[in-house]
Write a protein that holds these residues in place. Structure first.
Motif, mmCIF file in Angstrom:
data_model
loop_
_atom_site.group_PDB
_atom_site.id
_atom_site.type_symbol
_atom_site.label_atom_id
_atom_site.label_comp_id
_atom_site.label_asym_id
_atom_site.label_seq_id
_atom_site.Cartn_x
_atom_site.Cartn_y
_atom_site.Cartn_z
ATOM 1 N N LEU A 46 9.651 28.020 23.794
ATOM 2 C CA LEU A 46 9.285 26.609 23.722
ATOM 3 C C LEU A 46 10.178 25.933 22.690
ATOM 4 O O LEU A 46 10.942 26.594 21.983
ATOM 5 N N GLU A 47 10.069 24.619 22.591
ATOM 6 C CA GLU A 47 10.884 23.902 21.599
ATOM 7 C C GLU A 47 10.576 24.401 20.192
ATOM 8 O O GLU A 47 11.479 24.538 19.367
ATOM 9 N N SER A 48 9.312 24.724 19.923
ATOM 10 C CA SER A 48 8.929 25.243 18.605
ATOM 11 C C SER A 48 9.560 26.608 18.340
ATOM 12 O O SER A 48 9.874 26.959 17.193
ATOM 13 N N VAL A 49 9.763 27.390 19.395
ATOM 14 C CA VAL A 49 10.420 28.701 19.253
ATOM 15 C C VAL A 49 11.909 28.508 18.968
ATOM 16 O O VAL A 49 12.492 29.228 18.145
ATOM 17 N N VAL A 50 12.521 27.529 19.626
ATOM 18 C CA VAL A 50 13.923 27.216 19.329
ATOM 19 C C VAL A 50 14.062 26.772 17.873
ATOM 20 O O VAL A 50 15.005 27.158 17.178
#
Length: 364
Positions: A46-50
């Motif tokens: 997800l964007e948070s993982v990126v």
């Protein structure tokens, strides 16, 4: 290491040939020739993982679930998929997804669930069909041992806990080289009879290319005679779900409470507790409603899976117990499996276990 070299190691654990047809595995974003600084291992991208990858200076994300599942027609940042992909591209972060290629492995997602639950005598619940092939070739007697060894070294002839498995017949081959041939044995325009060994062995479909390369590089003939057939045998070491047994039977309530604790479930939705004890347990990480009948037929007392719908619970039909432990919950230890495997194989850059909780479902 380059991204493509890391991918080669991952795909030895979970060859992409065994991903389901509907899936989207492999390198989804990034340059396969980029140098890897560090890799972040996660269940979802997800964007948070990126953001976590950026913070930890990782330029490769190894994800279980693919962020791109169906085709993208535009990249404008209108949804979470596009936003994630755009951020990864902007920051030169590659994304690799493994998903059902690992689901189908004996030492994959479901084996990890069995390990956490404590199941023994594990077997594949739905063995994969059409994944075993047979190679038959014909070799002069004196070169047969060398060709056989090359095929074994390439991975051919492995059956469960046995390797170097083949069947060999002695016979006589005939051929007549034409005027354009360059025969190793025999003369142009003359029929030649040669004492030959027929070698037959089985192999998993994903090694076919390397197996044939080994055959052609060691076989002495200019024209190599060989046959390939697809076997109908089920592959007992490849497929969806697993079934195993508890060492000591447990009461259903105490078993489910233990499962809830192990997998940190917000809740467990289950059918009628119609068993006095639980001994035989079927598992399938993620969405597993399609395997209810197979779990029942395999004699499971309970089937642990996720994403069951209202009417799915009727399929228990007073014969066994269905338990929905949650999609994220059932697969969460997959990243630990990947981290453990890769740290044993790679030592020249950091492999970081992702800390971002990507479970979209919350409980009150």
């Amino acid at each position: 290491m380059l991204v493509k070299e890391v991918i080669e190691i991952i795909e030895k654990l979970a060859p992409p040939a065994y991903a389901e047809d509907f899936d989207n595995t492999g390198l989804l974003v990034g340059d396969k020739n980029a140098q890897v600084k560090a890799a972040l291992i996660t269940l979802d991208t997800l964007e948070s993982v990126v953001d976590e990858a950026i913070e930890k200076n990782c330029n490769l994300i190894i994800s279980f679930h693919p962020i791109i599942f169906s085709g993208l027609k535009k990249l404008t940042g209108n949804d979470y998929v596009e936003q994630t992909v755009i951020k990864a591209i902007k920051n030169d972060i590659a994304i690799y997804a493994i998903h059902t290629a690992l689901d189908n492995q004996f030492k994959g997602v479901n084996d990890m669930i069995c390990e956490m639950v404590g199941l023994k005598k594990r077997q594949i619940l739905i063995p994969r069909k059409d994944s075993i092939r047979k190679l038959t070739t014909f070799v002069p007697h004196r070169q047969a041992a060398a060709v056989r060894k090359a095929l074994f070294d390439a991975g051919g002839g492995s059956i469960g806990n046995y390797d170097h498995c083949s069947f060999n017949l002695q016979g006589e081959g005939s051929f007549k080289p034409n005027e354009h041939a360059k025969p190793v044995i025999g003369e142009r325009g003359e029929v030649h009879l040669e004492k030959e060994t027929q070698i037959g062995l089985i192999y998993p479909e994903h090694i076919e290319k390397s197996l044939l390369k080994a055959l052609f590089s060691t076989h002495p003939y200019e024209e190599v005679a060989y046959e390939i057939s697809v076997l109908e045998n089920e592959n007992q070491h490849l497929g969806m779900g697993m079934i195993g047994e508890l060492e000591t039977p447990e009461e259903p309530i105490s078993f489910l409470k233990r499962i809830k604790k192990i997998f940190h479930c917000g809740c467990i939705r289950h059918s009628e507790l119609n068993k006095n004890t639980i001994k035989r347990v079927a598992v399938l990480g993620g969405s597993g409603s399609f395997a209810i009948n197979q779990a029942k037929a395999a004699g499971a007392d309970i089937y642990l899976t996720a994403d069951l719908k209202y009417h799915d619970f009727y399929k228990a039909d007073h014969n066994f117990i269905l338990a929905d432990i949650g999609h994220y919950e059932s697969e969460q230890y997959t990243k630990d499996l990947l981290h453990s495997y890769l740290t044993k194989k790679i030592s020249n850059f950091a492999l970081i276990l992702g800390e971002t909780n990507t479970n979209p479902i919350k409980y009150i």
